[in-house]
Design a protein around this motif. Structure first.
Motif, PDB file in Angstrom:
ATOM      1  N   ALA A   1      20.648 -16.552  11.237  1.00 33.93           N
ATOM      2  CA  ALA A   1      19.844 -16.393  10.159  1.00 33.93           C
ATOM      3  C   ALA A   1      18.573 -15.701   9.733  1.00 33.93           C
ATOM      4  N   PHE A   2      18.057 -16.155  11.338  1.00 26.00           N
ATOM      5  CA  PHE A   2      17.370 -14.757  11.753  1.00 26.00           C
ATOM      6  C   PHE A   2      17.325 -13.837  11.993  1.00 26.00           C
ATOM      7  N   ASP A   3      18.369 -13.378  12.120  1.00 31.09           N
ATOM      8  CA  ASP A   3      19.236 -12.159  11.884  1.00 31.09           C
ATOM      9  C   ASP A   3      19.661 -11.215  11.048  1.00 31.09           C
ATOM     10  N   LYS A   4      19.495 -12.197   9.891  1.00 31.22           N
ATOM     11  CA  LYS A   4      20.492 -11.828   8.774  1.00 31.22           C
ATOM     12  C   LYS A   4      18.373 -11.275   8.155  1.00 31.22           C
ATOM     13  N   MET A   5      18.068 -12.401   7.543  1.00 31.56           N
ATOM     14  CA  MET A   5      16.700 -12.705   7.759  1.00 31.56           C
ATOM     15  C   MET A   5      15.896 -11.323   7.385  1.00 31.56           C
ATOM     16  N   TYR A   6      15.834 -10.789   9.710  1.00 34.63           N
ATOM     17  CA  TYR A   6      15.311 -10.063   9.346  1.00 34.63           C
ATOM     18  C   TYR A   6      15.737  -8.664   9.074  1.00 34.63           C
ATOM     19  N   MET A   7      16.997  -8.569   9.533  1.00 36.04           N
ATOM     20  CA  MET A   7      17.924  -6.767   8.709  1.00 36.04           C
ATOM     21  C   MET A   7      17.453  -7.267   7.174  1.00 36.04           C
ATOM     22  N   GLU A   8      17.752  -7.752   6.711  1.00 36.93           N
ATOM     23  CA  GLU A   8      17.311  -8.169   5.185  1.00 36.93           C
ATOM     24  C   GLU A   8      15.638  -7.392   4.773  1.00 36.93           C
ATOM     25  N   ASN A   9      14.955  -7.763   5.313  1.00 34.90           N
ATOM     26  CA  ASN A   9      13.525  -7.799   5.084  1.00 34.90           C
ATOM     27  C   ASN A   9      12.824  -6.385   6.111  1.00 34.90           C
ATOM     28  N   ALA A  10      12.944  -6.491   7.277  1.00 34.73           N
ATOM     29  CA  ALA A  10      11.869  -5.649   7.627  1.00 34.73           C
ATOM     30  C   ALA A  10      13.355  -4.193   8.297  1.00 34.73           C
ATOM     31  N   GLY A  11      13.916  -4.401   8.124  1.00 32.56           N
ATOM     32  CA  GLY A  11      15.244  -3.714   7.893  1.00 32.56           C
ATOM     33  C   GLY A  11      15.200  -2.874   6.776  1.00 32.56           C
ATOM     34  N   THR A  12      15.667  -3.314   5.853  1.00 30.59           N
ATOM     35  CA  THR A  12      16.167  -2.736   4.908  1.00 30.59           C
ATOM     36  C   THR A  12      15.053  -2.691   3.703  1.00 30.59           C
ATOM     37  N   LYS A  13      14.501  -3.619   3.542  1.00 25.30           N
ATOM     38  CA  LYS A  13      13.539  -3.963   1.823  1.00 25.30           C
ATOM     39  C   LYS A  13      11.893  -3.555   2.290  1.00 25.30           C
ATOM     40  N   ASP A  14      11.578  -3.132   3.734  1.00 25.71           N
ATOM     41  CA  ASP A  14      10.205  -2.984   3.965  1.00 25.71           C
ATOM     42  C   ASP A  14      10.214  -0.925   4.327  1.00 25.71           C
ATOM     43  N   HIS A  15      11.699  -0.929   4.848  1.00 28.11           N
ATOM     44  CA  HIS A  15      11.937   0.783   4.868  1.00 28.11           C
ATOM     45  C   HIS A  15      12.051   1.386   3.005  1.00 28.11           C
ATOM     46  N   LYS A  16      13.111   0.534   2.204  1.00 33.43           N
ATOM     47  CA  LYS A  16      12.840   1.704   1.120  1.00 33.43           C
ATOM     48  C   LYS A  16      11.486   1.287   0.856  1.00 33.43           C
ATOM     49  N   MET A  17      10.349   0.338   0.861  1.00 33.06           N
ATOM     50  CA  MET A  17       9.799   0.187   0.143  1.00 33.06           C
ATOM     51  C   MET A  17       8.374   1.494   0.443  1.00 33.06           C
ATOM     52  N   VAL A  18       8.543   1.221   2.075  1.00 35.89           N
ATOM     53  CA  VAL A  18       7.716   2.746   3.043  1.00 35.89           C
ATOM     54  C   VAL A  18       8.264   4.168   2.732  1.00 35.89           C
ATOM     55  N   LEU A  19       9.658   3.776   2.394  1.00 30.30           N
ATOM     56  CA  LEU A  19      10.325   5.537   2.290  1.00 30.30           C
ATOM     57  C   LEU A  19       9.151   5.920   1.063  1.00 30.30           C
ATOM     58  N   SER A  20       9.111   5.116  -0.312  1.00 27.82           N
ATOM     59  CA  SER A  20       9.296   5.987  -2.132  1.00 27.82           C
ATOM     60  C   SER A  20       8.007   5.339  -1.846  1.00 27.82           C
ATOM     61  N   LYS A  21       6.532   4.882  -1.031  1.00 23.94           N
ATOM     62  CA  LYS A  21       5.024   5.072  -0.808  1.00 23.94           C
ATOM     63  C   LYS A  21       4.819   6.611   0.485  1.00 23.94           C
ATOM     64  N   LEU A  22       5.455   6.450   0.663  1.00 19.40           N
ATOM     65  CA  LEU A  22       5.151   7.435   1.560  1.00 19.40           C
ATOM     66  C   LEU A  22       6.131   9.463   1.228  1.00 19.40           C
ATOM     67  N   GLN A  23       6.845   8.847  -0.135  1.00 18.84           N
ATOM     68  CA  GLN A  23       7.047   9.677  -0.382  1.00 18.84           C
ATOM     69  C   GLN A  23       6.543  10.386  -1.952  1.00 18.84           C
ATOM     70  N   ASN A  24       5.752   9.174  -2.295  1.00 17.72           N
ATOM     71  CA  ASN A  24       4.659   9.082  -3.628  1.00 17.72           C
ATOM     72  C   ASN A  24       3.926   9.484  -3.212  1.00 17.72           C
ATOM     73  N   ASP A  25       3.152   9.300  -1.859  1.00 12.20           N
ATOM     74  CA  ASP A  25       2.077   9.970  -1.161  1.00 12.20           C
ATOM     75  C   ASP A  25       1.677  10.658  -0.904  1.00 12.20           C
ATOM     76  N   ALA A  26       2.702  11.926  -0.166  1.00 10.07           N
ATOM     77  CA  ALA A  26       3.316  12.591   0.263  1.00 10.07           C
ATOM     78  C   ALA A  26       2.779  13.985  -1.016  1.00 10.07           C
ATOM     79  N   LYS A  27       3.565  13.739  -2.221  1.00 11.87           N
ATOM     80  CA  LYS A  27       3.102  14.786  -3.367  1.00 11.87           C
ATOM     81  C   LYS A  27       1.660  14.679  -3.647  1.00 11.87           C
ATOM     82  N   ASN A  28       0.565  13.484  -3.157  1.00 12.56           N
ATOM     83  CA  ASN A  28      -1.051  13.941  -3.308  1.00 12.56           C
ATOM     84  C   ASN A  28      -1.708  13.880  -2.489  1.00 12.56           C
TER      85      ASN A  28
END
Length: 195
Positions: free
Chosen positions: A135-162
């Motif tokens: 349960a820990f492994d799944k929660m960690y990978m879903e949140n820190a692994g996938t969800k956070d990296h999607k959010m950070v990537l989107s923010k980086l790409q948007n910020d980099a344009k400006n």
């Protein structure tokens, strides 16, 4: 007598030429040193205050790195799966190194960065601390692994344009492929776990 006068003139001319040559070399050295100092200032960026967008981008990068390292440290002690532990170690290494670079630029630009996870990630850390095993492994990978990296990537790409500041832009450009790779690894691990 004529030879002696010619020799004197030649010696005087040589001495004058040597003096001017030395002065020229000194002037060139001084000019080169000033030029090097200017080049260093422009390559490392000026001490001019960042505009609010660039300052926010720098703070966002720091926050993302802090959040990832904090969650990964929990995973290093609690993860059951060796692949999850390996992923967490990579997060500590990569995001720790990235944070160090962000902090160096922030110091140079006189920007105060966050020093701890944001409230949402503190809440996630509390939830992670209460989980264990699969349960820990799944929660960690879903949140820190996938969800956070999607959010950070989107923010980086948007910020980099400006981003206007070349040092902050270089950080965003360097972070983007690393975050993309982390997201890809997390997604591959999720697909393998779902099989």
């Amino acid at each position: 007598m004529q030879k002696r006068n010619n020799l004197k003139v030649l010696l005087i001319a040589s001495a004058v030429a040597a003096m001017f040559g030395t002065a020229g070399v000194q002037a060139q050295s001084t000019s080169a040193a000033q030029s090097d100092a200017s080049a260093q200032t422009s390559s490392t960026g000026s001490m001019a205050k960042l505009d609010s967008g660039d300052e926010k981008a720098l703070k966002d990068m720091a926050q993302a790195n802090i959040n990832e390292v904090a969650a990964a440290k929990i995973a290093l002690s609690k993860a059951k799966n060796s692949d999850v532990k390996a992923f967490a170690q990579k997060m500590v290494d990569d995001h720790g190194a990235a944070l160090t670079k962000v902090q160096a630029v922030a110091k140079q630009k006189d920007v105060t960065l966050p020093t701890e996870p944001d409230p949402a990630h503190k809440a996630m850390a509390d939830k992670l601390e209460k989980e264990s095993g699969d349960a820990f492994d799944k929660m960690y990978m879903e949140n820190a692994g996938t969800k956070d990296h999607k959010m950070v990537l989107s923010k980086l790409q948007n910020d980099a344009k400006n981003i206007k500041d070349p040092d902050v832009k270089a950080l965003a450009d360097a972070h983007t492929p690393v975050v993309e790779q982390h997201l890809k690894s997390a997604e591959q691990m999720k697909m393998a776990a779902d099989k």
